[in-house]
Write a protein that holds these residues in place. Structure first.
Motif, PDB file in Angstrom:
ATOM      1  N   GLY A 131      41.088  13.626  -4.876  1.00  0.00           N
ATOM      2  CA  GLY A 131      41.382  12.934  -6.119  1.00  0.00           C
ATOM      3  C   GLY A 131      42.850  12.661  -6.351  1.00  0.00           C
ATOM      4  O   GLY A 131      43.255  12.332  -7.462  1.00  0.00           O
ATOM      5  N   GLY A 132      43.654  12.768  -5.337  1.00  0.00           N
ATOM      6  CA  GLY A 132      45.091  12.534  -5.446  1.00  0.00           C
ATOM      7  C   GLY A 132      45.778  12.937  -4.159  1.00  0.00           C
ATOM      8  O   GLY A 132      45.137  13.428  -3.214  1.00  0.00           O
ATOM      9  N   PRO A 133      47.081  12.774  -4.090  1.00  0.00           N
ATOM     10  CA  PRO A 133      47.822  13.075  -2.845  1.00  0.00           C
ATOM     11  C   PRO A 133      48.067  14.566  -2.657  1.00  0.00           C
ATOM     12  O   PRO A 133      49.200  15.023  -2.517  1.00  0.00           O
ATOM     13  N   ILE A 134      46.996  15.334  -2.666  1.00  0.00           N
ATOM     14  CA  ILE A 134      47.106  16.782  -2.487  1.00  0.00           C
ATOM     15  C   ILE A 134      47.204  17.133  -1.008  1.00  0.00           C
ATOM     16  O   ILE A 134      47.942  18.028  -0.616  1.00  0.00           O
ATOM     17  N   MET A 135      46.445  16.419  -0.185  1.00  0.00           N
ATOM     18  CA  MET A 135      46.526  16.555   1.265  1.00  0.00           C
ATOM     19  C   MET A 135      47.147  15.283   1.830  1.00  0.00           C
ATOM     20  O   MET A 135      46.704  14.180   1.522  1.00  0.00           O
ATOM     21  N   ARG A 136      48.152  15.444   2.690  1.00  0.00           N
ATOM     22  CA  ARG A 136      48.846  14.289   3.243  1.00  0.00           C
ATOM     23  C   ARG A 136      48.915  14.418   4.753  1.00  0.00           C
ATOM     24  O   ARG A 136      49.179  15.498   5.282  1.00  0.00           O
ATOM     25  N   TYR A 137      48.690  13.303   5.444  1.00  0.00           N
ATOM     26  CA  TYR A 137      48.605  13.308   6.889  1.00  0.00           C
ATOM     27  C   TYR A 137      49.595  12.299   7.469  1.00  0.00           C
ATOM     28  O   TYR A 137      49.821  11.233   6.898  1.00  0.00           O
ATOM     29  N   ALA A 138      50.169  12.640   8.616  1.00  0.00           N
ATOM     30  CA  ALA A 138      51.115  11.724   9.256  1.00  0.00           C
ATOM     31  C   ALA A 138      51.292  12.110  10.719  1.00  0.00           C
ATOM     32  O   ALA A 138      50.997  13.242  11.126  1.00  0.00           O
ATOM     33  N   ASP A 139      51.781  11.157  11.517  1.00  0.00           N
ATOM     34  CA  ASP A 139      52.223  11.396  12.896  1.00  0.00           C
ATOM     35  C   ASP A 139      51.091  11.932  13.767  1.00  0.00           C
ATOM     36  O   ASP A 139      51.261  12.906  14.501  1.00  0.00           O
ATOM     37  N   GLY A 140      49.943  11.266  13.718  1.00  0.00           N
ATOM     38  CA  GLY A 140      48.791  11.749  14.467  1.00  0.00           C
ATOM     39  C   GLY A 140      48.543  10.995  15.758  1.00  0.00           C
ATOM     40  O   GLY A 140      49.040   9.890  15.976  1.00  0.00           O
ATOM     41  N   VAL A 141      47.753  11.619  16.649  1.00  0.00           N
ATOM     42  CA  VAL A 141      47.345  11.013  17.921  1.00  0.00           C
ATOM     43  C   VAL A 141      45.874  11.323  18.155  1.00  0.00           C
ATOM     44  O   VAL A 141      45.343  12.334  17.678  1.00  0.00           O
ATOM     45  N   THR A 151      46.940  15.778  13.982  1.00  0.00           N
ATOM     46  CA  THR A 151      47.932  15.211  13.081  1.00  0.00           C
ATOM     47  C   THR A 151      48.650  16.313  12.300  1.00  0.00           C
ATOM     48  O   THR A 151      48.154  17.441  12.195  1.00  0.00           O
ATOM     49  N   VAL A 152      49.799  15.958  11.756  1.00  0.00           N
ATOM     50  CA  VAL A 152      50.509  16.847  10.842  1.00  0.00           C
ATOM     51  C   VAL A 152      49.866  16.730   9.460  1.00  0.00           C
ATOM     52  O   VAL A 152      49.590  15.627   8.987  1.00  0.00           O
ATOM     53  N   ARG A 153      49.612  17.881   8.826  1.00  0.00           N
ATOM     54  CA  ARG A 153      49.042  17.886   7.475  1.00  0.00           C
ATOM     55  C   ARG A 153      49.941  18.677   6.538  1.00  0.00           C
ATOM     56  O   ARG A 153      50.429  19.743   6.878  1.00  0.00           O
ATOM     57  N   GLU A 154      50.103  18.136   5.345  1.00  0.00           N
ATOM     58  CA  GLU A 154      50.867  18.793   4.291  1.00  0.00           C
ATOM     59  C   GLU A 154      49.919  19.108   3.135  1.00  0.00           C
ATOM     60  O   GLU A 154      49.330  18.212   2.537  1.00  0.00           O
ATOM     61  N   ASP A 155      49.792  20.390   2.826  1.00  0.00           N
ATOM     62  CA  ASP A 155      48.824  20.878   1.846  1.00  0.00           C
ATOM     63  C   ASP A 155      49.550  21.251   0.550  1.00  0.00           C
ATOM     64  O   ASP A 155      50.337  22.200   0.513  1.00  0.00           O
ATOM     65  N   HIS A 156      49.263  20.507  -0.529  1.00  0.00           N
ATOM     66  CA  HIS A 156      49.914  20.726  -1.819  1.00  0.00           C
ATOM     67  C   HIS A 156      49.027  21.481  -2.804  1.00  0.00           C
ATOM     68  O   HIS A 156      49.326  21.523  -3.992  1.00  0.00           O
ATOM     69  N   ARG A 157      47.951  22.089  -2.344  1.00  0.00           N
ATOM     70  CA  ARG A 157      47.027  22.733  -3.275  1.00  0.00           C
ATOM     71  C   ARG A 157      47.652  23.938  -3.967  1.00  0.00           C
ATOM     72  O   ARG A 157      47.412  24.170  -5.153  1.00  0.00           O
ATOM     73  N   THR A 164      52.369  23.697   2.170  1.00  0.00           N
ATOM     74  CA  THR A 164      52.121  24.302   3.476  1.00  0.00           C
ATOM     75  C   THR A 164      51.882  23.213   4.505  1.00  0.00           C
ATOM     76  O   THR A 164      51.023  22.345   4.321  1.00  0.00           O
ATOM     77  N   THR A 165      52.628  23.253   5.583  1.00  0.00           N
ATOM     78  CA  THR A 165      52.505  22.247   6.633  1.00  0.00           C
ATOM     79  C   THR A 165      51.895  22.869   7.879  1.00  0.00           C
ATOM     80  O   THR A 165      52.306  23.958   8.304  1.00  0.00           O
ATOM     81  N   THR A 166      50.938  22.185   8.459  1.00  0.00           N
ATOM     82  CA  THR A 166      50.266  22.641   9.672  1.00  0.00           C
ATOM     83  C   THR A 166      49.982  21.440  10.559  1.00  0.00           C
ATOM     84  O   THR A 166      50.171  20.290  10.166  1.00  0.00           O
ATOM     85  N   ILE A 167      49.543  21.734  11.768  1.00  0.00           N
ATOM     86  CA  ILE A 167      48.983  20.702  12.651  1.00  0.00           C
ATOM     87  C   ILE A 167      47.494  20.958  12.726  1.00  0.00           C
ATOM     88  O   ILE A 167      47.054  22.074  13.050  1.00  0.00           O
ATOM     89  N   VAL A 168      46.704  19.937  12.413  1.00  0.00           N
ATOM     90  CA  VAL A 168      45.262  20.102  12.300  1.00  0.00           C
ATOM     91  C   VAL A 168      44.545  19.131  13.221  1.00  0.00           C
ATOM     92  O   VAL A 168      45.125  18.143  13.693  1.00  0.00           O
TER      93      VAL A 168
END
Length: 622
Positions: A131-141, A151-157, A164-168
């Motif tokens: 419901g909003g930009p809580i999870m953000r993804y970038a730079d994936g293959v 991809t790189v994920r940024e978790d704003h929950r 929290t940033t992870t590779i998922v």
């Protein structure tokens, strides 16, 4: 006829961050279509990142006459380690937080069982919608071996300030929407997840607070188990605490060899290779030049393999040396570099397929464009170059009004030390300057502060030079593009080295007879706005300046404005509703540029602006 500063139209400003760059270009384009000189159009920039959130609801531009005190109403000159660390932390979080896609969708992924069968198929979601930009993804293959997207994920929950940033890994085998599997976690930042041809190794770059990725980062390789998890990790570069380096841009060859760029040894970002058998790093070619750029954006690509059908023995690459980009072919077996002559002197990204190399580039007379190079059968030289797309197709028609920059090297306050800038003299074939009159100067302090002035056809610069102003775009100490030693001049000295170099550049231009010493102005965007204000507050060189969306929040901008007003200095503050860090709306872009010129002309005196523009109120002046 004596030339004088004219005002007939507005021009573009480009955003210092990657967020919503296409929106910025469209807004700038709308602003410029309403101007009187048709050739002024915006320099466009591509970004592979979309869905960026707005950073602030209100942003401001400050216009002030020069100050002389070391403090203004509580705005102290702070340059200690703590203030630098705070800036680094802010920039790192903003870089991540200003990019990404709030939900991942797919339209076509060839070779995967659930891929759409035609372009008419509707995109379907791959991740949960929060419901909003809580999870953000970038730079994936795409990982075709396991039919997934890494991809790189940024978790704003839990926190929007410290996400929290992870590779998922996002499953692509079915349309069942599930939370992605976390493959790599534990560090503050991640970039460049890259899968090898077998699908059994993954490379990535990571770094932690308080470092920026160009200060210190680490390159890792993870080995993938049969169930797709990382079961073993090896640090390839950056983990030796006795070696200061910042590895970046990992790229696997078709034979499974890992190439990347790092600045160990000579302090310049050069191409290296990982020897897996003994976990050693080999330099492919050593040159005092930068084969990559700072990681302000995800997805940077400055080298790629060619001749993949016959082995990956050659790299198409670009590098920067002394303020200019070069395109070359790097033989990784013989460690030799062959330069290829093309019209671009500034190259941002490249991608190669067979004998074709496409790139984003520009020059002092060529606007930002997409070019295509065709190599010969042996991939040793270019046989053809063509422009696939250009942000502006009529630049040659207006060459008589375009000022081309001179790369200047000037002495800093430190004996024997040099810094660099691009100097643009006034240029307009319709007017002839009085030989006894020197032009006013507008100096730009770039943002970052670790960005770089590039010396390309920037129509926001031409706006000033076509109206009788000289323009200087300074690469002060701390800028990237000149090696680690140069960019580290600013460590624990932000607000000192950059200020000193800008003033030294202005004095050099005066001493060499290029500009009028009594009509020197300065402006900057983002971190450059802070430098501009510091130059006015702590030095006696510039007569007036402007700070555009500087590094302070709106409340502090208002405090500075009130302090200046109380001191009796001419000052104006303009605030825009619903703007971002980097003005996006066409009307705001135009208004800002027009009012800068009007403000400078009025407070400097003895200058006329011929367009019918209603000036804003200047406190302590009107």
């Amino acid at each position: 006829m004596a030339a004088r500063p004219l005002l007939r139209s507005t021009a573009a400003t480009s955003a210092p961050f990657s967020s919503s760059l296409s929106t910025s270009c469209r807004a700038t384009s709308r602003a410029l279509r309403s101007t009187l000189i048709p050739f002024l159009r915006p320099p466009y920039r591509f970004s592979g990142l979309v869905g960026a959130p707005r950073l602030r609801p209100r942003l401001s531009v400050s216009l002030v006459r020069a100050m002389s005190s070391s403090s203004v109403g509580g705005f102290e000159h702070s340059t200690g380690p703590g203030s630098l660390q705070s800036q680094q932390t802010l920039s790192a979080g903003r870089r991540r937080g200003s990019v990404g896609c709030p939900s991942m969708v797919v339209a076509a992924l060839s070779g995967l069982r659930s891929a759409p069968t035609s372009l008419d198929d509707h995109p379907f979601p791959l991740t949960l919608d929060y419901g909003g930009p809580i999870m953000r993804y970038a730079d994936g293959v795409v990982d075709s071996y396991f039919s997934r997207y890494i991809t790189v994920r940024e978790d704003h929950r839990k926190s929007s300030l410290n996400p929290t940033t992870t590779i998922v890994a996002i499953d692509l085998k079915s349309r069942k929407i599930e939370d992605p599997k976390i493959l790599i976690s534990g560090s503050d930042f991640y970039a460049f997840p890259r899968v090898d041809p077998t699908g059994r190794k993954v490379a990535w770059v990571e770094w932690n607070h308080p470092n920026m990725p160009w200060d210190r980062s680490e390159l890792w390789v993870g080995y993938v188990s049969d169930d797709g998890d990382i079961y073993k990790r090896i640090c390839v570069a950056g983990c030796d605490l006795h070696v200061m380096e910042s590895p970046t841009e990992p790229l696997w060859s078709t034979e499974g060899e890992l190439f990347f760029v790092t600045d160990r040894g000579n302090g310049y970002w050069n191409v290296h290779k990982w020897v897996e058998s003994n976990n050693e790093v080999q330099a492919i070619y050593t040159l005092d030049a930068e084969f990559t750029s700072p990681l302000w954006l995800f997805g940077i690509k400055t080298f790629d393999f060619i001749r993949k059908g016959r082995g990956s023995s050659c790299l198409a690459c670009t590098y920067r040396q002394k303020g200019r980009s070069y395109f070359g072919l790097l033989d990784v077996v013989n460690s030799s570099l062959t330069l290829v002559d093309i019209p671009f002197t500034d190259i941002r990204s490249i991608i190669a397929r067979g004998r074709y190399v496409c790139m984003e580039g520009a020059s002092p007379t060529v606007p930002l464009s997409i070019g295509k190079v065709i190599l010969d059968e042996n991939c040793t030289r270019a046989v053809d170059f063509s422009t696939v797309w250009s942000s502006f197709n009529s630049s040659l028609e207006y060459m008589s009004c375009i000022s081309t920059p001179e790369m200047i090297e000037f002495p800093t306050e430190i004996p024997g030390q040099k810094a660099y800038a691009y100097f643009y003299p006034p240029c307009n074939n319709l007017y002839e300057a009085d030989p006894e009159e020197k032009p006013p100067l507008l100096m730009k302090s770039h943002g970052g502060p670790t960005s770089e002035a590039r010396g390309i056809l920037d129509l926001s610069i031409q706006y000033w030079t076509s109206r009788g102003w000289a323009f200087a775009d300074v690469n002060y100490g701390g800028s990237t593009g000149y090696g680690r030693e140069y960019r580290e001049r600013l460590l624990r000295s932000w607000g000192i080295v950059d200020v000193s170099d800008c003033c030294s550049c202005a004095e050099f231009l005066v001493d060499t007879g290029r500009v009028d010493s009594k009509r020197l102005c300065i402006f900057g965007r983002s971190a450059g706005g802070y430098t501009a204000l510091a130059c006015l507050a702590f030095k006696q060189i510039f007569k007036a300046g402007a700070s555009l969306f500087g590094v302070v929040p709106p409340s502090q901008a208002r405090a500075i404005y009130k302090a200046l007003k109380m001191r009796g200095l001419p000052v104006a503050l303009v605030e825009y509703e619903d703007e971002q860090h980097g003005f996006r709306k066409a009307e705001n872009i135009r208004f800002t540029l027009e009012q800068q010129m009007v403000f400078f002309a009025r407070v400097l005196g003895n200058m006329q602006v011929v367009d019918e523009i209603s000036p804003i109120h200047i406190d302590n002046f009107d």
